[in-house]
Motif scaffolding. Structure first.
Motif, PDB file in Angstrom:
ATOM      1  N   LEU A 540       0.808  -1.219   0.000  1.00  0.00           N
ATOM      2  CA  LEU A 540       0.000   0.000   0.000  1.00  0.00           C
ATOM      3  C   LEU A 540       0.843   1.272   0.000  1.00  0.00           C
ATOM      4  O   LEU A 540       0.383   2.321  -0.460  1.00  0.00           O
ATOM      5  CB  LEU A 540      -0.918   0.010   1.228  1.00  0.00           C
ATOM      6  CG  LEU A 540      -2.164  -0.885   1.171  1.00  0.00           C
ATOM      7  CD1 LEU A 540      -2.741  -1.084   2.567  1.00  0.00           C
ATOM      8  CD2 LEU A 540      -3.209  -0.285   0.232  1.00  0.00           C
ATOM      9  N   GLN A 541       2.072   1.181   0.484  1.00  0.00           N
ATOM     10  CA  GLN A 541       2.926   2.369   0.584  1.00  0.00           C
ATOM     11  C   GLN A 541       3.104   3.032  -0.784  1.00  0.00           C
ATOM     12  O   GLN A 541       3.434   2.391  -1.771  1.00  0.00           O
ATOM     13  CB  GLN A 541       4.303   1.992   1.144  1.00  0.00           C
ATOM     14  CG  GLN A 541       4.296   1.497   2.574  1.00  0.00           C
ATOM     15  CD  GLN A 541       4.018   2.595   3.594  1.00  0.00           C
ATOM     16  OE1 GLN A 541       3.961   3.775   3.249  1.00  0.00           O
ATOM     17  NE2 GLN A 541       3.851   2.205   4.855  1.00  0.00           N
ATOM     18  N   THR A 544      -1.500   5.043  -1.926  1.00  0.00           N
ATOM     19  CA  THR A 544      -2.694   5.598  -1.319  1.00  0.00           C
ATOM     20  C   THR A 544      -2.401   7.001  -0.809  1.00  0.00           C
ATOM     21  O   THR A 544      -1.277   7.302  -0.402  1.00  0.00           O
ATOM     22  CB  THR A 544      -3.194   4.704  -0.162  1.00  0.00           C
ATOM     23  OG1 THR A 544      -4.266   5.359   0.521  1.00  0.00           O
ATOM     24  CG2 THR A 544      -2.089   4.410   0.838  1.00  0.00           C
ATOM     25  N   THR A 547      -2.507   7.889   5.123  1.00  0.00           N
ATOM     26  CA  THR A 547      -1.383   7.300   5.841  1.00  0.00           C
ATOM     27  C   THR A 547      -1.655   5.818   6.078  1.00  0.00           C
ATOM     28  O   THR A 547      -2.705   5.449   6.614  1.00  0.00           O
ATOM     29  CB  THR A 547      -1.174   8.004   7.194  1.00  0.00           C
ATOM     30  OG1 THR A 547      -0.944   9.397   6.956  1.00  0.00           O
ATOM     31  CG2 THR A 547       0.010   7.405   7.942  1.00  0.00           C
ATOM     32  N   VAL A 548      -0.723   4.975   5.684  1.00  0.00           N
ATOM     33  CA  VAL A 548      -0.889   3.528   5.835  1.00  0.00           C
ATOM     34  C   VAL A 548      -0.540   3.145   7.270  1.00  0.00           C
ATOM     35  O   VAL A 548       0.510   3.546   7.789  1.00  0.00           O
ATOM     36  CB  VAL A 548       0.016   2.767   4.841  1.00  0.00           C
ATOM     37  CG1 VAL A 548      -0.161   1.258   5.010  1.00  0.00           C
ATOM     38  CG2 VAL A 548      -0.299   3.187   3.414  1.00  0.00           C
ATOM     39  N   THR A 570     -11.002  -0.128   3.349  1.00  0.00           N
ATOM     40  CA  THR A 570     -10.696   0.437   4.660  1.00  0.00           C
ATOM     41  C   THR A 570      -9.811  -0.505   5.464  1.00  0.00           C
ATOM     42  O   THR A 570     -10.080  -1.706   5.529  1.00  0.00           O
ATOM     43  CB  THR A 570     -11.998   0.709   5.435  1.00  0.00           C
ATOM     44  OG1 THR A 570     -12.787   1.634   4.686  1.00  0.00           O
ATOM     45  CG2 THR A 570     -11.711   1.297   6.800  1.00  0.00           C
ATOM     46  N   ALA A 571      -8.752   0.028   6.047  1.00  0.00           N
ATOM     47  CA  ALA A 571      -7.861  -0.728   6.926  1.00  0.00           C
ATOM     48  C   ALA A 571      -7.962  -0.155   8.328  1.00  0.00           C
ATOM     49  O   ALA A 571      -7.792   1.061   8.522  1.00  0.00           O
ATOM     50  CB  ALA A 571      -6.421  -0.654   6.424  1.00  0.00           C
ATOM     51  N   GLN A 574      -9.950   2.922   8.692  1.00  0.00           N
ATOM     52  CA  GLN A 574      -9.518   4.125   7.974  1.00  0.00           C
ATOM     53  C   GLN A 574      -9.500   3.853   6.477  1.00  0.00           C
ATOM     54  O   GLN A 574      -8.924   2.861   6.016  1.00  0.00           O
ATOM     55  CB  GLN A 574      -8.122   4.543   8.437  1.00  0.00           C
ATOM     56  CG  GLN A 574      -7.564   5.746   7.687  1.00  0.00           C
ATOM     57  CD  GLN A 574      -6.106   6.018   8.023  1.00  0.00           C
ATOM     58  OE1 GLN A 574      -5.537   5.347   8.889  1.00  0.00           O
ATOM     59  NE2 GLN A 574      -5.504   6.985   7.349  1.00  0.00           N
ATOM     60  N   MET A 576      -8.376   3.712   2.855  1.00  0.00           N
ATOM     61  CA  MET A 576      -7.117   3.775   2.107  1.00  0.00           C
ATOM     62  C   MET A 576      -7.426   4.366   0.724  1.00  0.00           C
ATOM     63  O   MET A 576      -7.586   3.650  -0.264  1.00  0.00           O
ATOM     64  CB  MET A 576      -6.513   2.373   1.968  1.00  0.00           C
ATOM     65  CG  MET A 576      -6.071   1.742   3.280  1.00  0.00           C
ATOM     66  SD  MET A 576      -4.606   2.546   4.003  1.00  0.00           S
ATOM     67  CE  MET A 576      -5.374   3.604   5.231  1.00  0.00           C
ATOM     68  N   THR A 577      -7.566   5.685   0.657  1.00  0.00           N
ATOM     69  CA  THR A 577      -7.999   6.348  -0.565  1.00  0.00           C
ATOM     70  C   THR A 577      -6.918   6.322  -1.644  1.00  0.00           C
ATOM     71  O   THR A 577      -5.727   6.436  -1.353  1.00  0.00           O
ATOM     72  CB  THR A 577      -8.389   7.810  -0.276  1.00  0.00           C
ATOM     73  OG1 THR A 577      -7.309   8.451   0.404  1.00  0.00           O
ATOM     74  CG2 THR A 577      -9.636   7.869   0.592  1.00  0.00           C
ATOM     75  N   TYR A 584      -6.356   0.032  -6.789  1.00  0.00           N
ATOM     76  CA  TYR A 584      -6.406  -0.978  -5.732  1.00  0.00           C
ATOM     77  C   TYR A 584      -5.812  -2.311  -6.190  1.00  0.00           C
ATOM     78  O   TYR A 584      -5.342  -3.099  -5.364  1.00  0.00           O
ATOM     79  CB  TYR A 584      -7.840  -1.192  -5.248  1.00  0.00           C
ATOM     80  CG  TYR A 584      -8.316  -0.135  -4.269  1.00  0.00           C
ATOM     81  CD1 TYR A 584      -7.611   0.118  -3.093  1.00  0.00           C
ATOM     82  CD2 TYR A 584      -9.466   0.612  -4.518  1.00  0.00           C
ATOM     83  CE1 TYR A 584      -8.034   1.094  -2.198  1.00  0.00           C
ATOM     84  CE2 TYR A 584      -9.901   1.584  -3.625  1.00  0.00           C
ATOM     85  CZ  TYR A 584      -9.179   1.819  -2.467  1.00  0.00           C
ATOM     86  OH  TYR A 584      -9.596   2.787  -1.578  1.00  0.00           O
TER      87      TYR A 584
END
Length: 700
Positions: A540-541, A544, A547-548, A570-571, A574, A576-577, A584
């Motif tokens: 994800l880093q 998005t 903040t991951v 959502t993780a 939150q 993950m936009t 994705y």
């Protein structure tokens, strides 16, 4: 096509092509220039396909050497009309610039040994040979390097690696500053002048001038990296060869002609080598009916001609090919030639429309040869059935509102194509979500896999041809199986992945519980994972805008689009936009599509009698009500069953499985969907109109 979805312009006839055709007509009478191969037939409509180019963020695929090969007569031509005939075989090209000259020797074995040592490093070797007073010498270089400073740093590395073969010579930086010793009307005159200079100890090379007019050839001297070095060279040459008129080359466009001795480091094998010099330099290698092989492009052979230039300091290679012949390869690379003829026609019209709509998107080319545009693998992906489909639809394109559409496509829509809002945040129109029942044709004839739970608590998949079903069942009614061979692999997903270790191995006699039977992962239905929290955090880093989290304890799809594709994941509660929802796929470990569900292997949801749901984990077991009272489950995994009898293993460690449908962005045409519709008897125009709404099929 995993394809860019940007809108481009219609392809325009290139100035380069026009000038070549005018030159061909003007010069044919004196036998100086043949009509380019791509100018004949197909109404002269060509397409430019970039293979190697440094176009920054738009496209970057570079190589220090380009090796071309032909089995018949071919030639190199310039826009000014200069040309060189080539015998069958190989020729090499490189870009002029900063290099390190490692050594010069008459001993091929010493030069070859040094080249072998350097081949394993980042300082790639380049070995030339020349004849001086009838004796062969070998010149070993490394590079190119972007700057003189980087070349200077390479000197130290090269000297260290090849120290045992240098015989006292010291590697030195070379550059592209040169002197011209005159221009000539033929290669023979240029070579004679070169030989005279070589005899005096002056390094000289014949050059095909790419903008030289009637004086097509020149002789260039030296390879200085600074003006001071060039001035010193000029004085030295004037002393050794008085009477020679010397002028600075000053970025003239040319092909420096040398002999490459580095085709093999085991035996002397030579080929013509052309170093292209000058920021405006451009040369066309004209092929023949046998095509041109590009060694650095997986040894593939291509129709048409090859244009070589320098872009952003790197070699650029563009295939100039008739549009319809380009489609022979694209359609053959994008879909299976065994598919029904109507499905092949669908692909031909879509691919033609897409190509024509790109315009000059890649600056020096209309498209690239990767799936960033459309897969293009040269003659090797052509097939008679595909060729017939392309020919049968010659000139046909998809239009809407009087304009050719960018007819994007993907492998499989997973039962329903994507809405633009699920891919590029756009609205509907030509592209909208439609049912795609033909997508299921992707799993016809595939193996069934058993999802099993081992006594160790590990769950995984075994293919049906390795399974033996037993007559016994668990108390919950789940079937039991064993395997038929020693060390049978238990796979993490229902697919053989040679680069992924099995989660366990089973032997005959060992029993496992069957949780489910599923189709082998395919373009229509698939399983990916299990992914750990750490793996997903890393993936994800950078993809998005949010903040991951340092660790992921929950992961779920919280918003979906019209076709069911994920719009928000959502993780830990939150979102993950991402900029585009289709991102994705890469953000979550490289998923085939965004039409997926997420299953946490260490958690499950319980629906209570009051209608409320509660999330549970498998870390501490679960309360079990039996005839003897209430107890706690034990073991490495807990099996939970849904109201419809579906079983799932809940592990004590949390990982994430993705269960999805479709392959690709899903927008526009579904290739497998088209195949399924063709199987049902639909013709290609009906199929195209189903996937591209409000569109017409016209012949241009």
């Amino acid at each position: 096509m995993e394809r860019s979805l940007n809108v481009g312009k219609a392809i325009r006839t290139k100035k380069w092509s026009r000038r070549l055709k005018v030159l061909a007509a003007a010069l044919l009478t004196v036998g100086c220039l043949q009509v380019p191969a791509y100018a004949a037939g197909n109404d002269g409509q060509t397409i430019r396909v970039a293979m190697f180019a440094n176009l920054g963020s738009t496209y970057k695929s570079t190589t220090p050497l380009i090796t071309l090969e032909s089995t018949g007569q071919w030639s190199i031509q310039s826009e000014s009309g200069a040309n060189v005939s080539l015998p069958a075989g190989q020729v090499r090209f490189s870009a002029d610039g900063f290099r390190v000259k490692v050594l010069e020797t008459a001993d091929f074995k010493a030069a070859s040994a040094a080249a072998k040592l350097l081949q394993a490093t980042a300082d790639k070797p380049l070995l030339f040979t020349a004849s001086v007073n009838g004796n062969a010498i070998y010149q070993l270089y490394t590079g190119n390097y972007a700057t003189e400073a980087l070349a200077g740093q390479a000197v130290t590395r090269v000297q260290k690696v090849a120290a045992g073969q240098l015989a006292g010579q010291k590697p030195a930086v070379t550059g592209s500053k040169r002197l011209s010793a005159g221009t000539y009307g033929s290669i023979q005159e240029a070579e004679a002048a070169q030989a005279s200079l070589l005899a005096t100890g002056v390094s000289a090379y014949p050059v095909l001038q790419l903008n030289g007019g009637s004086q097509a050839y020149a002789v260039w001297l030296g390879e200085a990296s600074t003006d001071a070095e060039l001035s010193t060279l000029k004085k030295s040459v004037e002393a050794k060869a008085p009477g020679v008129s010397l002028t600075p080359v000053n970025n003239s466009a040319g092909l420096i002609i040398r002999q490459d001795a580095g085709l093999s480091t085991d035996a002397l094998k030579t080929a013509p080598h052309y170093t292209i010099a000058g920021t405006e330099a451009k040369a066309l290698v004209q092929g023949n009916s046998n095509g041109i092989k590009v060694v650095e492009r997986s040894q593939r052979t291509y129709r048409g001609d090859m244009e070589i230039s320098i872009v952003s300091g790197d070699l650029a290679l563009v295939n100039v090919v008739p549009l319809e012949q380009y489609l022979y390869s694209v359609v053959g690379a994008e879909v299976y030639s065994s598919w029904p003829a109507e499905a092949l026609k669908v692909q031909a019209v879509a691919a033609r429309s897409y190509a024509l709509q790109q315009g000059d998107r890649f600056k020096i080319a209309n498209v690239v040869d990767t799936t960033l545009s459309q897969a293009y693998n040269g003659i090797g992906s052509e097939n008679d059935k595909v060729t017939s489909a392309v020919d049968a639809t010659a000139g046909e394109v998809v239009k809407s509102g009087g304009k050719i559409i960018e007819a994007v496509f993907s492998s499989n829509a997973g039962g329903q194509t994507a809405h633009p809002s699920e891919v590029w945040n756009g609205g509907a129109g030509v592209f909208t979500n439609v049912i795609s029942t033909g997508d299921t044709s992707a799993q016809a004839g595939l193996h069934t896999w058993y999802h099993v739970l081992l006594s160790s608590g590990v769950s995984g998949y075994i293919r049906e041809d390795n399974i033996k079903e037993l007559t016994t069942k668990t108390n919950a009614g789940l079937a039991k199986v064993t395997v038929t061979a020693q060390n049978t692999n238990v796979r993490p997903i229902p697919l053989i992945q040679s680069n992924v270790e099995p989660v366990a191995k089973m032997n005959p006699g060992t029993e496992a519980v069957v949780l489910a039977k599923v189709a082998q992962s395919n373009d229509y239905a698939w399983v990916r994972g299990p992914f750990t929290s750490a793996q997903l955090v890393k993936s994800l880093q950078g993809k998005t805008t949010a903040t991951v989290p340092a660790s992921i304890s929950t992961l779920e799809v919280t918003k979906r689009g019209p076709s069911g594709r994920a719009l928000e994941v959502t993780a830990n509660g939150q979102a993950m936009t991402v900029k585009y929802a289709d991102t994705y796929r890469s953000a979550l470990g490289g998923l085939p599509s965004t039409l997926f569900d997420i299953a946490g292997t260490g958690s499950y949801t319980v629906l209570g009698a009051d209608g409320k749901t509660a999330s549970k984990t498998g870390s501490n077991g679960a309360s079990v009500l039996s005839s003897s009272g209430t107890g706690t489950s034990s073991g490495s995994a807990l099996v939970v069953m849904s109201g419809d009898g579906q079983a799932r293993a809940v592990t004590q460690g949390q990982t994430y499985m993705f269960i999805g449908q479709g392959n690709g962005h899903g927008l526009g045409l579904s290739q497998w969907g088209a195949k399924g519709m063709a199987d049902e008897g639909y013709d290609y125009q009906a199929i195209l109109k189903h996937y591209y709404q409000n569109a017409t099929i016209v012949k241009e």
